[in-house]
Design an enzyme around this catalytic site. Structure first.
Site, PDB file in Angstrom:
ATOM      1  N   HIS A  54      17.524  30.002  16.230  1.00  0.00           N
ATOM      2  CA  HIS A  54      16.930  28.863  16.935  1.00  0.00           C
ATOM      3  C   HIS A  54      17.010  27.578  16.107  1.00  0.00           C
ATOM      4  O   HIS A  54      16.115  26.748  16.158  1.00  0.00           O
ATOM      5  CB  HIS A  54      15.478  29.150  17.289  1.00  0.00           C
ATOM      6  CG  HIS A  54      15.270  30.311  18.216  1.00  0.00           C
ATOM      7  ND1 HIS A  54      15.355  31.620  17.814  1.00  0.00           N
ATOM      8  CD2 HIS A  54      14.991  30.347  19.544  1.00  0.00           C
ATOM      9  CE1 HIS A  54      15.115  32.423  18.850  1.00  0.00           C
ATOM     10  NE2 HIS A  54      14.901  31.677  19.905  1.00  0.00           N
ATOM     11  N   GLU A  87      18.826  33.563  27.175  1.00  0.00           N
ATOM     12  CA  GLU A  87      18.766  34.605  26.124  1.00  0.00           C
ATOM     13  C   GLU A  87      19.037  35.998  26.688  1.00  0.00           C
ATOM     14  O   GLU A  87      19.276  36.938  25.926  1.00  0.00           O
ATOM     15  CB  GLU A  87      17.390  34.575  25.430  1.00  0.00           C
ATOM     16  CG  GLU A  87      17.208  33.362  24.535  1.00  0.00           C
ATOM     17  CD  GLU A  87      15.807  33.233  23.927  1.00  0.00           C
ATOM     18  OE1 GLU A  87      15.614  32.352  23.086  1.00  0.00           O
ATOM     19  OE2 GLU A  87      14.892  34.012  24.305  1.00  0.00           O
TER      20      GLU A  87
HETATM   21  C1  DHB Z   1       8.925  30.884  23.111  1.00  0.00           C
HETATM   22  C2  DHB Z   1       9.959  31.718  23.535  1.00  0.00           C
HETATM   23  C3  DHB Z   1      11.141  31.805  22.797  1.00  0.00           C
HETATM   24  O1  DHB Z   1      12.206  32.580  23.156  1.00  0.00           O
HETATM   25  C4  DHB Z   1      11.285  31.100  21.641  1.00  0.00           C
HETATM   26  O2  DHB Z   1      12.422  31.251  20.925  1.00  0.00           O
HETATM   27  C5  DHB Z   1      10.261  30.253  21.207  1.00  0.00           C
HETATM   28  C6  DHB Z   1       9.092  30.149  21.953  1.00  0.00           C
HETATM   29  C7  DHB Z   1       7.651  30.771  23.871  1.00  0.00           C
HETATM   30  O3  DHB Z   1       7.552  31.297  25.001  1.00  0.00           O
HETATM   31  O4  DHB Z   1       6.700  30.176  23.350  1.00  0.00           O
HETATM   32 FE    FE Z   2      13.942  32.327  21.848  1.00  0.00          FE
END
Ligand code: DHB
Ligand code: FE
Length: 280
Positions: A59, A240
């Site tokens: 990320h 994803e």
């Molecule tokens: C959230 C979901 C994710 O896939 C991520 O990488 C970061 C945050 C979330 O729902 O807060």
């Molecule tokens: Fe994520």
């Protein structure tokens, strides 16, 4: 020879790491989510994997927008959590399997998947949260790991079909490793969510449940979808789901559903847990 014993999916929301660190397992908000995991842990106890290949997306930690590989794989002796925060205390490093990683790289590149090879790799919540969920209390140090990153953050993203084929190539790579090792494949992230923009907060329960159902016995229904289709139905970060498809591609034609749990919402997503055994 090495063999794939099965696959697991799990959300990787950073807030889960924080909830683990604060022991919130019985908290009413978190309990229905955490209660999904003991059955998957029991299965892991039974199949005893030596190695976990964790298919996730970075990320913006190890790769940023200036250099964004479509596919990358770790070949390091260990991997450290360097996620950006959430007040999570330091956790032990994850054990690597460099010799096994280099075999996978040789086989995948030979199979026309030109992986970026990483002899050093910082891992974020996409990797660390599912590892902590499936191997609690830092017992993940008992299993060796291979991080495999697919780009889901900067377009163009690889298509669902391409990711599924990567999974199939990964299966050929694992099965040509001469040592008798049990390997489990994790696909992390999802399900539908969008964290920013006009549709921030978007969740599509109907599509999520269709994904949970069809990926078990009919994964081919996703292979005609484009990334735009996936973003439309699952949200920008719901893309994803390609990570789950790569995992499923590695399991072969027939799998047995051992356990599933769907819970809505945790943070901004619905959470999906699947435990699939490949010895069907
Ligand atoms: C959230 C979901 C994710 O896939 C991520 O990488 C970061 C945050 C979330 O729902 O807060
Ligand atoms: Fe994520």
């Amino acid at each position: 020879m090495a063999k794939i014993v099965g696959g697991l999916t799990s959300s990787h929301i950073p807030a889960i790491g924080s909830a683990i660190a604060r022991d919130l397992f019985e908290d009413p908000y978190w309990k229905p989510f955490f209660d999904g995991f003991p059955a998957a842990r029991q299965w892991l106890h039974d199949v005893k994997p030596d190695i976990a290949i964790v298919i996730y997306n970075d990320h913006g930690l190890n790769f940023f927008l200036d250099k964004q590989p479509t596919f990358a794989i770790g070949a390091a002796p260990e991997y450290r959590n360097e996620d950006e925060g959430w007040g999570i205390p330091t956790i032990p490093a994850f054990k690597g399997a460099p010799e096994f990683s280099w075999h996978l790289i040789d086989s995948l590149v030979g199979d026309e998947f030109d992986m970026v090879t990483c002899q050093e790799m910082a891992v974020d919540h996409g990797f660390t949260v599912p590892m902590q969920l499936f191997w609690p209390d830092f017992s993940y140090t008992d299993v060796a790991t291979v991080p495999l990153v697919i780009n889901t953050v900067q377009h163009p993203l690889p298509s669902p079909a391409r990711c599924y084929k990567l999974g199939q190539a990964l299966r050929r790579a694992v099965e040509s490793y001469p040592e008798d090792l049990n390997v489990v494949i994790l696909g992390t992230g999802g399900l539908s969510h969008q964290l920013d923009g006009e549709r921030a907060g978007f969740i599509n329960k109907k599509f999520d449940l269709m994904c949970m159902d069809k990926i078990v016995d009919e994964p081919e229904v996703f292979l005609d979808m484009s990334i735009d289709d996936l973003v439309r139905d699952a949200g920008a970060q719901g893309a994803e789901f390609i990570l789950w498809l790569a995992m499923r591609g590695a399991l072969g034609d027939k799998v047995k559903l051992v356990h599933r749990n769907y819970h809505l919402p945790i943070s901004n997503t619905a959470t999906g847990l699947l435990c699939l055994d490949s010895a069907a």
